[in-house]
Design a protein around this motif. Sequence first.
Motif, PDB file in Angstrom:
ATOM      1  N   ARG A 342     -48.333   2.605  36.832  1.00 44.63           N
ATOM      2  CA  ARG A 342     -49.406   2.326  35.866  1.00 44.63           C
ATOM      3  C   ARG A 342     -50.704   2.303  36.655  1.00 44.63           C
ATOM      4  O   ARG A 342     -50.947   1.369  37.408  1.00 44.63           O
ATOM      5  CB  ARG A 342     -49.173   0.968  35.211  1.00 44.63           C
ATOM      6  N   GLY A 343     -51.439   3.338  36.544  1.00 41.87           N
ATOM      7  CA  GLY A 343     -52.626   3.490  37.403  1.00 41.87           C
ATOM      8  C   GLY A 343     -53.577   2.313  37.310  1.00 41.87           C
ATOM      9  O   GLY A 343     -53.865   1.822  36.210  1.00 41.87           O
ATOM     10  N   THR A 344     -54.032   1.878  38.466  1.00 39.44           N
ATOM     11  CA  THR A 344     -55.023   0.797  38.478  1.00 39.44           C
ATOM     12  C   THR A 344     -56.320   1.259  39.144  1.00 39.44           C
ATOM     13  O   THR A 344     -57.194   0.452  39.431  1.00 39.44           O
ATOM     14  CB  THR A 344     -54.475  -0.427  39.238  1.00 39.44           C
ATOM     15  N   GLY A 345     -56.400   2.534  39.402  1.00 43.31           N
ATOM     16  CA  GLY A 345     -57.611   3.085  40.023  1.00 43.31           C
ATOM     17  C   GLY A 345     -58.706   3.290  38.985  1.00 43.31           C
ATOM     18  O   GLY A 345     -58.597   2.846  37.844  1.00 43.31           O
ATOM     19  N   ALA A 346     -59.750   3.985  39.405  1.00 42.92           N
ATOM     20  CA  ALA A 346     -60.892   4.205  38.510  1.00 42.92           C
ATOM     21  C   ALA A 346     -61.145   5.692  38.349  1.00 42.92           C
ATOM     22  O   ALA A 346     -61.133   6.429  39.337  1.00 42.92           O
ATOM     23  CB  ALA A 346     -62.132   3.530  39.090  1.00 42.92           C
TER      24      ALA A 346
END
Lengths: 495, 545
Positions: A342-346
Motif C-alpha cells: 500500500r504505497g505511502t510515497g508521494a
Amino acid sequence: MSQIEKKERGQVLIIGSGAGGTTTAITLAEAGFDVVVLEEGARHPLTSYGQPPTKAMNQLYRNRGMMPIMGSVPIGYVEGRCLGGSTEINSGFWHRLPPEFLLRWQARFGLQDFSLEALDGHFAWAEDKLKVQDRNGDWPKSTQVFQRGIEAMQWSAQEVRRAASGCVNTNACAAGCPKGAKQGMSVAMVPEAESLGARFITGARAKLIIKHGNKVTGVLADITKPDGSSDLVRIDADYVFVCAGPTQTPALLRKSGIKEHIGDTFQIHPMLKVSAVFDEDIDAHKSVMPLLQVKEFWPDISLGGSFFSVGHLAINLADNWLTTSDVIQNYRRMASYYVGVRGTGAGTVRASLTGDGEAALKYELSDVDIRHLSQGLARLSTLLLAAGAREVYPCVFGLPKITSELNAVRWLDESLPRSSLSLTTVHGFSTCPIGERPERCAADSFGKVHGLKNLYLSDASMLPDSPGINPQGTIMAIARRNALHFAETHNQQGT
Amino acid sequence: MNSILKIIKSRGAIVFAGLAISVFLLVMTGRTIKWEVVTNAFKSAVWLPWVPLAVFTYMVGMLLRGLRLQQLVGNEANLTVATASNIIAVGYAVNNILPARLGEFARAGMLAERTGLPYALSLTVTFLERLLDGLTILSLFVIASFITPTQDWMRNASQIAALAFAMVIPCVMMLALFPQMSLSLISQVSHPFGRKLHHKALAITTQVTRGFSCLRDAGSAMVVLFLSFLIWGVEGLMFALVMPCFLMLFSPVKALAVMSFTNLGILVPSTPGYLAVYHRCCSEALQAVTSQQGAGMLTPFLPADVLRVIMPVSVNMVDPSTAISYAVVVHLIFYATVTIWGVIAMARYGMELGTTAAMAWEAKPVPLQELEAQAHNFALITSTPVVKNEVLCFKKTPFWRSLTEAMVLPAEEHQLPLCEEERARALEDATDFLCREISSLPPKLAGMLKIGTIGFRVLAALISFNTFENLSLKRRSAIVNAWSYGKVSLTRKLFKPLRSLALLAFFENEAVQAALEKAAGAGANPPLKAPEEGAIAVEKSEAAT
C-alpha cells in the motif's frame, strides 16, 4: 458519426466509460437524465478481444501501455483506453472497501454519509450487475501451488471473488476476455445504460472544460470519425461528470485551469513481481492467474498471483537476462506472483506543457515502501520455496534468483537497493480526493468539485487515499452513491 | 474572370496599396536610370552559358521547394515532389499575374484541392513556408554581411525585418510545441467575445497548430530547415550565375547578399511579379555590396589569399544602369521560368487561372451558423483530416533491428531451434513492436530516450570505430550488456524498458513459442543451477548511499 448527426441535447455529460463513468451513466439514465458519455477509446466487439499481449496493448491500452511513472525508481503503469476503460483489461478481482479504510477516510477527509451501512447497498448493486461470485470448479495449478505454500506457512489468505462468472481459463484477462465471462463494463453495463437512453460516443477525447465564472458551460472534444478524420466539437451540458480515471481526470482538470488539490496526491500500489520454477508442470500460460491473496500482512503488504505469458515471463527475467535467459525454456513449470504494498510515497499528476497536455506521472517511493517491498519479497519467496519452488526469480537487478529460505529471509532485515528494483502497478487513485476538508480535498463528499456549481468527479481519482485492495468495487459503489445523491438533489426523477 | 474580380474586390485595400508602392518605385527608379547605358549593357552582355545555367539552377530550386512542401505535409498527405513543385509554381505564377501576393492563397487552395486538406490548414502550411523563407533569407543575409561589406541602410532594413520575425517566431513556437496550452489560452481570451468568435478562434488555432505539427519532431524540423537553406543557397547561385553576363566577377557571397536583400524586399505584398519592387531592391543591393572592397568583418581574421578566393577584389562598384540591367535579367529568369511552369501545371490539371485563385474561397469551411442552427448544444467547430502517415519518432531502422537482436537472443548454448527465416521474422516483428511502443511514450520521455540512444550510438561508434549496426552480433551484445548490466544506474534505466519490450514481443511470437515448446518436448530444459548468493553486493553500496 451517427451519434453526432443526431445532435441531441446532452443534459448530463460524462467523460469516460470506465467503472465510475458507466455506473454514473446507468444511475442517471435510470433517474431520467439525458446522458451522453464521451469515451476516448474505441468500441471493440468480443470477437476482437483475446489478442496476443503485443496486439492487445495497441488495441486497448492508453499509449500502447507506455505510461511509466517517473521517479527515482521508474514504475511501469498501464490503464485501459477503450469502451469500458480499465475494466476491460483487469483481472476482474473484486473487493469491498475494508471497514478500517472507511473509518480512516472518514477521520482524515471528513467524508459525510460514508458508513458501512450506507455503502453496503451500493456494493451489492454493483456485485449483482457484474455477477460477482466465488470460483466454481477446481483452482488452476498456479493457485494450487500457492495454496500449498500458504498452508505450509500457516498464513491467513483469501480467495478473491471475481466479476467473471463462467470463466473458462483463456488467460486473456489482460487482453479483453473473448468469452465475455469477465464482466468488463462493455459486456453488460454499457448495453444496459444504452437501453436506458444513455448515448456512448467513442473516439471522443475531451480536450478542455470551458468555464464561465463558477459554472462549466461546455466541453471541447475531438471526435475521431470512422475514416480517421476528426471533428473538434463543443458540447454544452447542464452538468459535467469527469470520470476519465486517476491520471486523465486530473490532467484534463488542470489543463482547464482547475487546479486546487488536483493531481497533487497521486497514490499507487507498487508491485514487485517474481517468477518461480517448480518441478511439476504448471502451465500458467494456459490458465487464469492465481486467485489467492495472502492477507497475513495486509494492509501494508499483499501477496498474490500475477498474469503469466511467455513474453511477460521474459520481462520478469530481463533484469538479470545474462544469467536467467536459459530459464525461459522451463516456462511450462513456472508461474508469476507479486508483492503488492500500500504505497505511502508521494506522487503527482500534471498536464504536460508540451504536446497535447498528456498526463505526466510522478511517484517517489517512501523508505517505508522499500521496507515493505523487501519484506514482501522475503515472505513471498519463502512461501514459494515452501510450496516446492526450486528457484524464485525476482525483478531485482543483481539478484538473479533465490534458492533457499535463508537466502530469502535476509530481506526481512535488509532493504533492497532502490536502483535495482523493477516495479509495476495497475492501481492508481487519489489524485482528486473527495471529502469535506477544503485544505486537502478537490471535491465534496459526493464528488462536486469545490468552487464549481456543476462539475463532478466519479472515478478512481476521487478515492481519498490508497485502499490497499483492487479498487474497482470501491469506485463503483461510491460512484453509485454519488450519482444517486446527485439525482435526488436535482430532483429530476422520471423526467 | 469573375473569380479574379472577386479576389481583387475582397482584397482591394492590399491590391491598391501594392500597386501604389510599385508605381512610386517605378517612377523613382526610372528617374535615376540612364536608358542609353542600359541599352549598351544589354548589347554587350554575355548570355551563354550563364542564362541557361541560371534557368536550370532556378528549376532545381523549385524542385527543392517541392521537396520541402512534401516534407511539411508529409504527415497529412501523400504528395509527390513533382505535384508539390507544380503547386508552388502555380502559386508563383499567380503572384506574377495578380498583385498583392494573392498567389499564396491560390497555392493554399490548390494544395487543399490536391490533398484534401482543409483550406485553413493548407494556408498555415503556406504561411510556414513563407516564415521559413524569411528566416532563412535573414540568416543568409547576416552570414553574407559578415563576409561582404554592406551599407548601413541595408542593415537597417534587415533589422526591421528581423524585428518582425522575432515577434512572429515565439508565436509560431508556442503554437507548434504547446498546442494544448495555445488552445486553452485562446479559449480563455476569446470566450468573453461571444460564442461565434470563440468558435472561430478555436477553429483557427486547431488548424494552425496542426499545420505546424511537423516542427514538433526535431528530426523533421531539421530536415525542413536544411532544405530551406539549400533552396535559398541555390537561389543565390542563380543570382551569381547572372553576374558574368554583365562582366562582373562570379561572386556567390555578394550574390547571396543581393538575393537575400531582394527577397526580403518582396516579402511585402506588392505588384504582380513584384515589378519595380524587385528591380529597385535588387539593383540597390548590387550597388551597395559592390561599393566597398574587402571581406567585411572577416577581413582582419583571414589571410589575403583566402580573401581573394571568397571575395574577388576586382568586383568594383556597379553603376546604376548595369545594376538595373542585372535586376531585369534576374527577374526575367525567375519570372518567365516560373510563369511558364505554373501555366503548364495549371493546364495539366485542367484549370483556369481564375478557378485556381478562387479555390481559396471555395475551400473555406462550412459556415458555423448552419451547424449551430441544427443543434445549439452540440456544435462542430472545425474538422481536421486523418493523419495519413503515422509518424513514429523512433523509426524502424537497421540500428533498431541490430539492437533488438543483441538484446533478445539467448546465449549461444541456449539458442532456440528456429530456422533462419523464423528467427528473422521474429526479430523483425520485435523491432517493429519496440519502435511503436517507445514512440508512444510521452514526448518528454521519448526525447530523453532519443538523447540516450544517440549517446549510446556515438559512444559505441567511438569505441568500435564502426557504427553499431555494422558490428558483429557478439560485439553488439557485449556493448549492450555493458550498458544494461553495468554499474551506472542511468544506462541500466535506459536499457531496461528497451530490453523488456523487445523480449515481450520476441517471446510472444508464435514461431518462438513453438520452438520453446519443441525444446521443452525434447527434454532440452537446462538443469537448474546451484544456488547463487550475494550477487546483489554491488547494489548494497548504492543502498547505503
